[in-house]
Motif scaffolding. Sequence first.
Motif, short mmCIF file in Angstrom:
data_model
loop_
_atom_site.label_atom_id
_atom_site.label_comp_id
_atom_site.label_asym_id
_atom_site.label_seq_id
_atom_site.Cartn_x
_atom_site.Cartn_y
_atom_site.Cartn_z
N GLN A 101 65.70 73.94 81.16
CA GLN A 101 64.74 73.38 80.22
C GLN A 101 64.11 74.55 79.47
O GLN A 101 62.95 74.90 79.67
CB GLN A 101 63.68 72.56 80.95
N LEU A 102 64.93 75.17 78.60
CA LEU A 102 64.55 76.43 77.98
C LEU A 102 63.29 76.30 77.13
O LEU A 102 62.42 77.19 77.16
CB LEU A 102 65.70 76.96 77.13
N GLY A 103 63.16 75.22 76.38
CA GLY A 103 61.99 75.06 75.52
C GLY A 103 60.70 75.08 76.30
O GLY A 103 59.74 75.78 75.93
N TYR A 104 60.65 74.34 77.41
CA TYR A 104 59.44 74.30 78.23
C TYR A 104 59.23 75.62 78.96
O TYR A 104 58.10 76.06 79.16
CB TYR A 104 59.52 73.14 79.22
N SER A 105 60.32 76.26 79.39
CA SER A 105 60.20 77.55 80.07
C SER A 105 59.59 78.60 79.13
O SER A 105 58.69 79.35 79.53
CB SER A 105 61.58 78.01 80.54
N LEU A 106 60.06 78.64 77.89
CA LEU A 106 59.52 79.59 76.93
C LEU A 106 58.11 79.22 76.49
O LEU A 106 57.32 80.10 76.12
CB LEU A 106 60.45 79.69 75.72
N GLN A 107 57.78 77.92 76.55
CA GLN A 107 56.41 77.51 76.26
C GLN A 107 55.47 78.04 77.35
O GLN A 107 54.36 78.51 77.06
CB GLN A 107 56.32 75.98 76.19
N ALA A 108 55.92 77.97 78.60
CA ALA A 108 55.12 78.51 79.71
C ALA A 108 54.96 80.02 79.55
O ALA A 108 53.87 80.56 79.80
CB ALA A 108 55.79 78.18 81.04
N TYR A 109 56.02 80.69 79.13
CA TYR A 109 55.95 82.14 78.88
C TYR A 109 54.95 82.47 77.78
O TYR A 109 54.10 83.36 77.93
CB TYR A 109 57.34 82.67 78.53
N ALA A 110 55.02 81.73 76.67
CA ALA A 110 54.12 81.96 75.55
C ALA A 110 52.67 81.68 75.95
O ALA A 110 51.75 82.42 75.56
CB ALA A 110 54.52 81.08 74.36
N ASP A 111 52.46 80.63 76.74
CA ASP A 111 51.10 80.30 77.20
C ASP A 111 50.55 81.41 78.09
O ASP A 111 49.37 81.76 78.01
CB ASP A 111 51.11 78.98 77.96
N ALA A 112 51.41 81.96 78.96
CA ALA A 112 50.97 83.03 79.86
C ALA A 112 50.53 84.25 79.06
O ALA A 112 49.49 84.86 79.35
CB ALA A 112 52.10 83.40 80.82
N VAL A 113 51.34 84.61 78.05
CA VAL A 113 51.00 85.77 77.21
C VAL A 113 49.70 85.53 76.45
O VAL A 113 48.90 86.45 76.25
CB VAL A 113 52.16 86.07 76.24
N LYS A 114 49.46 84.29 76.07
CA LYS A 114 48.27 83.95 75.29
C LYS A 114 47.03 83.78 76.17
O LYS A 114 45.93 84.26 75.83
CB LYS A 114 48.54 82.66 74.51
N ILE A 115 47.16 83.11 77.31
CA ILE A 115 46.01 82.72 78.12
C ILE A 115 45.60 83.80 79.12
O ILE A 115 44.41 84.05 79.34
CB ILE A 115 46.30 81.39 78.86
N GLN A 171 50.18 71.70 81.47
CA GLN A 171 48.75 71.41 81.39
C GLN A 171 48.02 71.94 82.62
O GLN A 171 46.92 72.50 82.53
CB GLN A 171 48.53 69.90 81.25
N ARG A 172 48.65 71.76 83.79
CA ARG A 172 48.04 72.25 85.03
C ARG A 172 47.93 73.77 85.01
O ARG A 172 46.92 74.34 85.44
CB ARG A 172 48.87 71.79 86.22
N ALA A 173 48.99 74.44 84.52
CA ALA A 173 48.97 75.91 84.45
C ALA A 173 47.85 76.39 83.53
O ALA A 173 47.19 77.40 83.82
CB ALA A 173 50.32 76.41 83.95
N GLU A 174 47.63 75.67 82.44
CA GLU A 174 46.56 76.03 81.50
C GLU A 174 45.19 75.92 82.16
O GLU A 174 44.29 76.70 81.87
CB GLU A 174 46.64 75.12 80.27
N ASN A 175 45.05 74.96 83.06
CA ASN A 175 43.77 74.78 83.77
C ASN A 175 43.59 75.80 84.90
O ASN A 175 42.49 76.30 85.12
CB ASN A 175 43.67 73.36 84.33
#
Length: 273
Positions: free
Chosen positions: A136-150, A113-117
């Motif tokens: 914590q692969l799921g959260y790591s890949l979520q951060a990757y996907a968010d970076a590509v999107k945001i 959430q902080r990274a998104e802000n």
Amino acid sequence: FGITPAKMGEKRKRVGGGEKRKRRMGGGKKKVNVPDRAEEVRGGEEGEMEGVQSTSEGGEKVVKFGGDEAEHTDIVGKDGEFNLGDVCRADPEFKEIRKMDQKDRKEARKLLQRAENVKEIKFYNRLINDLGNKKQLGYSLQAYADAVKIVPDKVNAYTYTNAINACVRCGEMKRAEEIFTEMEKAGVKPNEVTFTVLLKGYANGGNLRHCIELLDKMKDAGVQGNTRTLNTLLRGCVKSCAVEEAKAITAKMKENGVEEDLYTWEYFVKLHC
């Protein structure tokens, strides 16, 4: 109290000779057959052993046996299946582990959430790497996907490399290959760290043929490997006892100007032992 040693001996009768005992489980749990030995055994407290045994209904149970009384403890769900909640209630150590996992998940969600802000690629890169190191692969890949999107215009080689490394650490080579392909399609050039991480994944899995193919691809991309790359591959060869492959890989790396070091020779000594 009217209890004779003979009666106490009867109460402490061991389970043996393939005999099965049925026990009524507490908390509304059903009856299950409890064999006298476990298929998978691990050490417990002194004089005890502990194991996991499949039930006749297809579930599992934890069985403790040993000591003077050869007692056993069953942890089975309502439908005869192994239940983590029951384990946590029965064992304080499991409960602590579960609390730690919940704390880590909560912290990971807060950081996402902080990274998104913040919307900074350096923050995303660090987050992908840290979560990957914690597996914590799921959260790591979520951060990757968010970076590509945001922040798609700021995603760089570190972003992709950290995501690939997270997959490699968790043994998800197929997903690592997919991210590598996404990296190439995005026009981001892989660096020597990117290739080394992928090579480590293939080598650890014993897929040395892919290692040699990737070395050719690395050369075609104009990426110069280093001694660390070579030693990563040789470590994989040692695990697979692949002497000839180690020689071929070393020859390819030397063609690219990579020199051996003390660890390189140490791996070759291990290969020939």
